[in-house]
Enzyme design. Sequence first.
Site, PDB file in Angstrom:
ATOM      1  N   GLN A 102      18.363 -58.566 100.773  1.00 14.23           N
ATOM      2  CA  GLN A 102      17.627 -59.742 101.235  1.00 14.23           C
ATOM      3  C   GLN A 102      16.684 -60.213 100.138  1.00 14.23           C
ATOM      4  O   GLN A 102      15.846 -59.456  99.650  1.00 14.23           O
ATOM      5  CB  GLN A 102      16.824 -59.429 102.501  1.00 14.23           C
ATOM      6  CG  GLN A 102      16.165 -60.669 103.085  1.00 14.23           C
ATOM      7  CD  GLN A 102      15.295 -60.359 104.278  1.00 14.23           C
ATOM      8  OE1 GLN A 102      14.229 -59.756 104.143  1.00 14.23           O
ATOM      9  NE2 GLN A 102      15.733 -60.766 105.462  1.00 14.23           N
ATOM     10  N   TYR A 172       7.969 -67.372 106.162  1.00 18.01           N
ATOM     11  CA  TYR A 172       7.851 -67.086 104.739  1.00 18.01           C
ATOM     12  C   TYR A 172       8.122 -68.353 103.920  1.00 18.01           C
ATOM     13  O   TYR A 172       8.248 -69.445 104.476  1.00 18.01           O
ATOM     14  CB  TYR A 172       8.787 -65.946 104.349  1.00 18.01           C
ATOM     15  CG  TYR A 172       8.486 -64.637 105.040  1.00 18.01           C
ATOM     16  CD1 TYR A 172       7.172 -64.167 105.155  1.00 18.01           C
ATOM     17  CD2 TYR A 172       9.498 -63.863 105.596  1.00 18.01           C
ATOM     18  CE1 TYR A 172       6.894 -62.973 105.799  1.00 18.01           C
ATOM     19  CE2 TYR A 172       9.228 -62.660 106.249  1.00 18.01           C
ATOM     20  CZ  TYR A 172       7.920 -62.221 106.348  1.00 18.01           C
ATOM     21  OH  TYR A 172       7.640 -61.043 106.989  1.00 18.01           O
ATOM     22  N   GLY A 318      18.048 -52.511 114.213  1.00 12.19           N
ATOM     23  CA  GLY A 318      16.993 -52.230 113.255  1.00 12.19           C
ATOM     24  C   GLY A 318      16.307 -50.910 113.454  1.00 12.19           C
ATOM     25  O   GLY A 318      16.621 -49.897 112.844  1.00 12.19           O
ATOM     26  N   CYS A 349       6.663 -47.130 112.379  1.00 17.72           N
ATOM     27  CA  CYS A 349       7.400 -48.078 111.536  1.00 17.72           C
ATOM     28  C   CYS A 349       6.548 -49.288 111.193  1.00 17.72           C
ATOM     29  O   CYS A 349       6.107 -49.463 110.051  1.00 17.72           O
ATOM     30  CB  CYS A 349       8.716 -48.482 112.204  1.00 17.72           C
ATOM     31  SG  CYS A 349       8.561 -49.050 113.912  1.00 17.72           S
ATOM     32  N   CYS A 361       8.814 -42.175 112.050  1.00 14.90           N
ATOM     33  CA  CYS A 361       9.340 -42.497 113.376  1.00 14.90           C
ATOM     34  C   CYS A 361       8.930 -41.429 114.367  1.00 14.90           C
ATOM     35  O   CYS A 361       9.111 -40.231 114.103  1.00 14.90           O
ATOM     36  CB  CYS A 361      10.868 -42.622 113.315  1.00 14.90           C
ATOM     37  SG  CYS A 361      11.662 -42.973 114.908  1.00 14.90           S
ATOM     38  N   LYS A 428       8.029 -49.130 130.363  1.00 16.23           N
ATOM     39  CA  LYS A 428       8.014 -47.952 129.505  1.00 16.23           C
ATOM     40  C   LYS A 428       9.143 -46.958 129.821  1.00 16.23           C
ATOM     41  O   LYS A 428       9.145 -45.835 129.327  1.00 16.23           O
ATOM     42  CB  LYS A 428       6.661 -47.238 129.619  1.00 16.23           C
ATOM     43  CG  LYS A 428       5.493 -48.008 129.002  1.00 16.23           C
ATOM     44  CD  LYS A 428       5.719 -48.238 127.520  1.00 16.23           C
ATOM     45  CE  LYS A 428       4.541 -48.838 126.817  1.00 16.23           C
ATOM     46  NZ  LYS A 428       3.443 -47.900 126.604  1.00 16.23           N
TER      47      LYS A 428
END
Length: 642
Positions: A102, A172, A318, A349, A361, A428
């Site tokens: 990217q 961006y 992701g 993350c 993580c 949750k």
Amino acid sequence: MKFEAMFTPVKMGNVTIKNRFVVPPMGNNFANTDGTMSEQSVAYYAERAKGGFGLITIEATVVHKGAKGGPRKPCLFDDSSIESFKKVIDACHAEGAKVSIQLQNAGPDGNAKNAGAPIQAASPIPSKFGKDTPEAVKTEDVYKLVDGYGDAARRAMEAGADVLEIHMAHGYLVSSFISQRTNKRVDEFGGSFENRMRFPRLIVEKIRSVVGDKVAIIARINSADEMQGGIDVHDSAAIAAYLENECGIDGLHVSRAVHLKDEFMWAPTAVHAGFSAELISEIKKAVTVPVITVGRFTEPQYAELLVKEGRADLVAFGRQSLADPAMPNKAAEEKLEDMNPCIACLQGCVANMYVGEPICCLTNPFLGYEVDGYKKADTKKKVMVVGGGVGGLCAAFICAERGHEVTLYEAKDILGGNMRLAAFPPGKGDITNMIRAYIVRAEKAGVKIVMNKEVDLDFIKAENPDTVVVASGSKTLILPIPGIENEAIIHGGDLLDGKRAAGKKVLVVGGGMVGCETAALLGEQQHDVTVIEFRDECGADVIHEHKVFLMEDFENYGIKQITSAKVCQFYEDGVTYESPDGEKHDVRGFDSVVLSMGYRNYNPFAEQLEALGKETYVVGDATRARRALDATKEAYAAAMQI
């Protein structure tokens, strides 16, 4: 469920990708400070390629020297980076994956201090409070920026990239030109749709002139900015069609929102897979090139449907690829019970990404240590794990997988500790997926699990283990406040666990994350709820993306808040509190009072074990009541030392 569509190949330009599983670009801060990729970068990406992902995307890579937004951002504005990128790409190719890079200039969301230069955008509009005001790019400099994309593309091609993804989303640099909300220019790059698309078109044309058909060119766009005056899905459909028909791109990667609406960029636990599916479907109708969808995908069932129905062509997993890099292989082998799930906690993350620290993580403590490998123990030991929360389970399965003989003892009749209770509030439920995955992994690793066993020092002496891991967790914090030990007071954990029930009108004492989530659960059940909190706001310790939905619950359920309140007396029907001006106030007339002021560590014998000469490790809340992330990190560190 058979995942047939997800395991069919797909072409982007002249590049054939073996399946539809994509690792999207995610900032990880594994790169070196000079912009080159590290050995950890190589190991991290290779692990996901080995796990079966067909397309691996290297995170946002800086294309202009004056646009480096963080200290550990990979960069392609200099030839010195090429060789390090090649190592990453070669490692992924060796596992059968294709690699995309990217290309990004963060524009108004950059960091002038890190970049050593002013940040730039279409117009001088800060992305949000606290960010630098960007300089509007001069007309002649826009063309120089285009050349920078071409130079970066040449370096990426030399490194062996299969696909180049131009970042045109999230507010961006390129996005700031596309959206009317942020583009107020009156030169050839502002005003009409054609003019606002001129910068991205020139970038695509420049890259195509450099790479030809050797590398596929795709664009990451927003399905919607989610801001008044920003692009919506109808605009994005037109943008997608323009990028295909007028610019000649080979594919699209469709994301959502700008950073002011981060909850749509990295959705928290309350949001479910495919929450942008309807937007993606609208864009998919506008183009014929392959479309990648992204958005809180964990398990692949809905992804299979989207591809099968033709509503998307590839699906990016992701944070799930962080939690379990082998998820595609497990899906192919019909072993999804073995999958380690992302629970969208955002603790290791997103939080670390923002502060420039290497990501980690909660559910996968191996993340960030791929370069170290997973070594078997030199000497087999008898390991006792005390406590069956996530810290204890994590330590147990790692020790067993490394070759030790492991027995885990849990004092109650159910595993998961306080983390299990955290799954009860609204939104949750995915937390239970993690606990179940840990139980399965421990069982398959050969851990002997003994329930309803309170371990004491005499028992440890009798069992005589070589090593003890103390993961005994925490208990409700009982502060020395008059009336707090009244049996009528309901402990929050007992309420969540179904051991106590609350009346209609409830006062929740403690407005941190646990107290607020308990209040939300009560509100969902149609209780009349008030929360009282010492700090000046409720949910002060809640991550922003989670808090957005938590505060929506407060509004929807009419949950009342009393803040800046120091509780100084408990009663069966309420409390007395002191306000900042020193005055005392009674809040009475409640049917139930729920105590949720936090937890304290519970560790009955660690110092005694050390006196016995045992190899001892104390992990998680047994050390100090904190986040579950701390428990699994410490469990990993301990288990890898044993």
